[in-house]
Design a protein around this motif. Sequence first.
Motif, PDB file in Angstrom:
ATOM      1  N   LEU A 151      31.962  37.864  35.935  1.00 46.81           N
ATOM      2  CA  LEU A 151      32.002  38.809  37.304  1.00 46.81           C
ATOM      3  C   LEU A 151      31.552  40.179  36.271  1.00 46.81           C
ATOM      4  CD1 LEU A 151      36.264  39.188  37.246  1.00 46.81           C
ATOM      5  CD2 LEU A 151      34.260  37.833  38.249  1.00 46.81           C
ATOM      6  N   ASP A 152      30.367  40.821  37.261  1.00 48.50           N
ATOM      7  CA  ASP A 152      29.956  41.985  36.794  1.00 48.50           C
ATOM      8  C   ASP A 152      30.566  42.732  36.209  1.00 48.50           C
ATOM      9  OD1 ASP A 152      26.773  42.725  36.620  1.00 48.50           O
ATOM     10  OD2 ASP A 152      27.884  44.923  38.002  1.00 48.50           O
ATOM     11  N   GLU A 153      30.281  43.717  35.033  1.00 46.16           N
ATOM     12  CA  GLU A 153      30.634  44.688  34.971  1.00 46.16           C
ATOM     13  C   GLU A 153      30.977  45.633  35.268  1.00 46.16           C
ATOM     14  OE1 GLU A 153      31.859  45.358  31.404  1.00 46.16           O
ATOM     15  OE2 GLU A 153      30.917  43.314  31.127  1.00 46.16           O
ATOM     16  N   GLN A 154      30.731  45.906  36.741  1.00 48.94           N
ATOM     17  CA  GLN A 154      30.706  47.162  37.912  1.00 48.94           C
ATOM     18  C   GLN A 154      32.211  46.124  39.254  1.00 48.94           C
ATOM     19  OE1 GLN A 154      26.955  48.966  38.987  1.00 48.94           O
ATOM     20  NE2 GLN A 154      26.127  48.497  37.233  1.00 48.94           N
ATOM     21  N   VAL A 179      41.574  42.432  47.649  1.00 49.95           N
ATOM     22  CA  VAL A 179      42.639  41.905  48.074  1.00 49.95           C
ATOM     23  C   VAL A 179      42.383  41.694  49.424  1.00 49.95           C
ATOM     24  CG1 VAL A 179      42.688  41.273  45.552  1.00 49.95           C
ATOM     25  CG2 VAL A 179      43.626  42.872  46.875  1.00 49.95           C
ATOM     26  N   THR A 180      43.390  40.826  50.021  1.00 43.90           N
ATOM     27  CA  THR A 180      44.205  40.306  51.135  1.00 43.90           C
ATOM     28  C   THR A 180      45.024  41.362  51.068  1.00 43.90           C
ATOM     29  OG1 THR A 180      45.550  39.341  50.220  1.00 43.90           O
ATOM     30  CG2 THR A 180      44.026  37.877  50.884  1.00 43.90           C
ATOM     31  N   THR A 181      45.368  41.924  50.843  1.00 40.08           N
ATOM     32  CA  THR A 181      46.297  43.420  50.445  1.00 40.08           C
ATOM     33  C   THR A 181      45.316  44.794  51.382  1.00 40.08           C
ATOM     34  OG1 THR A 181      46.345  44.226  48.805  1.00 40.08           O
ATOM     35  CG2 THR A 181      48.492  42.452  49.682  1.00 40.08           C
ATOM     36  N   GLY A 182      44.383  44.943  51.476  1.00 38.65           N
ATOM     37  CA  GLY A 182      43.160  45.520  51.661  1.00 38.65           C
ATOM     38  C   GLY A 182      43.358  46.763  50.086  1.00 38.65           C
ATOM     39  N   GLN A 183      43.862  46.421  49.094  1.00 35.99           N
ATOM     40  CA  GLN A 183      44.192  46.746  48.062  1.00 35.99           C
ATOM     41  C   GLN A 183      42.630  47.333  47.153  1.00 35.99           C
ATOM     42  OE1 GLN A 183      46.254  46.400  44.827  1.00 35.99           O
ATOM     43  NE2 GLN A 183      46.075  48.177  43.797  1.00 35.99           N
ATOM     44  N   ALA A 184      41.424  48.359  47.702  1.00 30.46           N
ATOM     45  CA  ALA A 184      40.405  48.252  45.644  1.00 30.46           C
ATOM     46  C   ALA A 184      40.743  48.114  44.613  1.00 30.46           C
ATOM     47  CB  ALA A 184      39.707  49.541  46.557  1.00 30.46           C
ATOM     48  N   VAL A 185      40.560  46.908  44.174  1.00 30.15           N
ATOM     49  CA  VAL A 185      40.977  46.959  42.272  1.00 30.15           C
ATOM     50  C   VAL A 185      39.233  46.675  41.318  1.00 30.15           C
ATOM     51  CG1 VAL A 185      42.805  46.094  42.565  1.00 30.15           C
ATOM     52  CG2 VAL A 185      40.646  44.380  42.489  1.00 30.15           C
ATOM     53  N   ASP A 186      39.659  47.684  40.732  1.00 34.94           N
ATOM     54  CA  ASP A 186      38.165  47.017  39.190  1.00 34.94           C
ATOM     55  C   ASP A 186      38.097  46.087  38.583  1.00 34.94           C
ATOM     56  OD1 ASP A 186      40.333  47.509  37.646  1.00 34.94           O
ATOM     57  OD2 ASP A 186      39.293  49.724  37.302  1.00 34.94           O
ATOM     58  N   ARG A 187      37.113  45.559  38.100  1.00 38.18           N
ATOM     59  CA  ARG A 187      37.480  44.423  37.092  1.00 38.18           C
ATOM     60  C   ARG A 187      38.218  44.760  35.991  1.00 38.18           C
ATOM     61  NH1 ARG A 187      35.201  42.236  32.476  1.00 38.18           N
ATOM     62  NH2 ARG A 187      33.623  40.534  32.791  1.00 38.18           N
ATOM     63  N   GLU A 188      38.736  45.648  35.305  1.00 40.68           N
ATOM     64  CA  GLU A 188      39.877  45.190  34.277  1.00 40.68           C
ATOM     65  C   GLU A 188      41.192  45.326  35.037  1.00 40.68           C
ATOM     66  OE1 GLU A 188      37.779  47.717  34.760  1.00 40.68           O
ATOM     67  OE2 GLU A 188      36.220  46.893  33.018  1.00 40.68           O
ATOM     68  N   THR A 189      41.566  45.817  36.230  1.00 40.81           N
ATOM     69  CA  THR A 189      42.761  46.009  37.362  1.00 40.81           C
ATOM     70  C   THR A 189      42.747  44.098  37.577  1.00 40.81           C
ATOM     71  OG1 THR A 189      42.419  47.316  37.468  1.00 40.81           O
ATOM     72  CG2 THR A 189      43.928  46.389  38.935  1.00 40.81           C
ATOM     73  N   PHE A 190      41.587  43.728  37.936  1.00 41.30           N
ATOM     74  CA  PHE A 190      41.578  42.760  38.467  1.00 41.30           C
ATOM     75  C   PHE A 190      41.822  41.212  37.150  1.00 41.30           C
ATOM     76  CE2 PHE A 190      39.712  38.427  39.629  1.00 41.30           C
ATOM     77  CZ  PHE A 190      39.411  38.129  40.795  1.00 41.30           C
ATOM     78  N   LEU A 191      40.721  42.006  36.334  1.00 44.21           N
ATOM     79  CA  LEU A 191      41.348  40.423  35.268  1.00 44.21           C
ATOM     80  C   LEU A 191      42.842  40.559  34.814  1.00 44.21           C
ATOM     81  CD1 LEU A 191      37.406  40.886  33.929  1.00 44.21           C
ATOM     82  CD2 LEU A 191      38.974  38.828  34.637  1.00 44.21           C
ATOM     83  N   ALA A 192      43.421  41.938  34.621  1.00 46.71           N
ATOM     84  CA  ALA A 192      44.660  42.083  33.638  1.00 46.71           C
ATOM     85  C   ALA A 192      45.450  40.755  34.995  1.00 46.71           C
ATOM     86  CB  ALA A 192      44.772  43.699  34.138  1.00 46.71           C
ATOM     87  N   GLY A 193      45.245  41.425  36.104  1.00 48.65           N
ATOM     88  CA  GLY A 193      46.446  40.484  37.283  1.00 48.65           C
ATOM     89  C   GLY A 193      46.128  38.798  36.575  1.00 48.65           C
ATOM     90  N   ILE A 194      44.626  38.404  37.269  1.00 47.57           N
ATOM     91  CA  ILE A 194      44.536  37.414  36.457  1.00 47.57           C
ATOM     92  C   ILE A 194      44.880  36.360  35.162  1.00 47.57           C
ATOM     93  CG2 ILE A 194      42.586  35.136  36.810  1.00 47.57           C
ATOM     94  CD1 ILE A 194      43.271  36.295  38.819  1.00 47.57           C
ATOM     95  N   TRP A 195      44.596  37.443  34.291  1.00 42.50           N
ATOM     96  CA  TRP A 195      45.198  36.959  33.052  1.00 42.50           C
ATOM     97  C   TRP A 195      47.275  36.699  33.111  1.00 42.50           C
ATOM     98  CZ3 TRP A 195      43.848  35.197  29.235  1.00 42.50           C
ATOM     99  CH2 TRP A 195      44.749  35.109  27.622  1.00 42.50           C
ATOM    100  N   SER A 196      47.436  37.179  33.655  1.00 40.93           N
ATOM    101  CA  SER A 196      48.884  37.729  33.737  1.00 40.93           C
ATOM    102  C   SER A 196      49.302  36.284  34.891  1.00 40.93           C
ATOM    103  CB  SER A 196      49.938  38.889  34.355  1.00 40.93           C
ATOM    104  OG  SER A 196      49.686  39.665  35.647  1.00 40.93           O
ATOM    105  N   ALA A 197      49.207  36.024  35.862  1.00 40.16           N
ATOM    106  CA  ALA A 197      49.551  34.515  36.754  1.00 40.16           C
ATOM    107  C   ALA A 197      49.037  33.568  35.761  1.00 40.16           C
ATOM    108  CB  ALA A 197      48.634  34.955  37.988  1.00 40.16           C
ATOM    109  N   ARG A 198      48.179  32.972  35.172  1.00 44.39           N
ATOM    110  CA  ARG A 198      48.368  31.544  34.330  1.00 44.39           C
ATOM    111  C   ARG A 198      49.583  31.150  34.630  1.00 44.39           C
ATOM    112  NH1 ARG A 198      48.871  29.917  28.038  1.00 44.39           N
ATOM    113  NH2 ARG A 198      47.953  28.035  28.515  1.00 44.39           N
ATOM    114  N   ASN A 199      49.169  29.639  35.285  1.00 44.91           N
ATOM    115  CA  ASN A 199      49.952  28.702  35.924  1.00 44.91           C
ATOM    116  C   ASN A 199      51.304  29.549  36.855  1.00 44.91           C
ATOM    117  OD1 ASN A 199      50.858  25.850  35.597  1.00 44.91           O
ATOM    118  ND2 ASN A 199      51.657  26.384  34.026  1.00 44.91           N
TER     119      ASN A 199
END
Length: 173
Positions: free
Chosen positions: A59-62, A67-87
């Motif tokens: 992922l680019d720094e910018q 997402v499918t709900t229509g919410q726009a998220v930045d890189r940090e928010t996206f990665l935090a969500g991915i991190w917490s969704a492990r398994n």
Amino acid sequence: MRGRFDPRRGRVEPVASEKTDETGQITVSELVSALHFDLAEWLGTAALPKVFDRISGALDEQFTSVVTTGQAVDRETFLAGIWSARNALAGVEIEVSEIQEIARSGQLIVVRFVAENRIGESKTGKRTVTAVLVTDGRTYLWRTVHETPVPEPAQPAASETPTPAAAADDVIA
């Protein structure tokens, strides 16, 4: 071969820039497939942190995502969500299809594809994805992603299912 050693497979995994087509260019299909393979591994297994590192490194720094709900998220928010969704989706696979390069100009590549989550025989979460990637000719980074859910086909209610006689009446009338 340059790359990361995967102890489970007992071999070195090539880095993305080593995967090329006959012209020496990485293919869009490989970029899309590789990221979604890593996402499925992270979301569907007790994956090692190096899988998350590959995702965040793609992922680019910018980076931003709609997402499918229509919410726009930045890189940090996206990665935090991915991190917490492990398994969180044990056994999930993400199928990508209909991969199309829409445009390529200078350092930008626009790609569209369909992604669908599958757990066993159950398929859910089908979405059309449009993404913009940036490249310097050697590395490819995801700049932005926009996901649009594909509605499930409507199933007629039992009372709405036409009988053969009713269907014939509709044709005759």
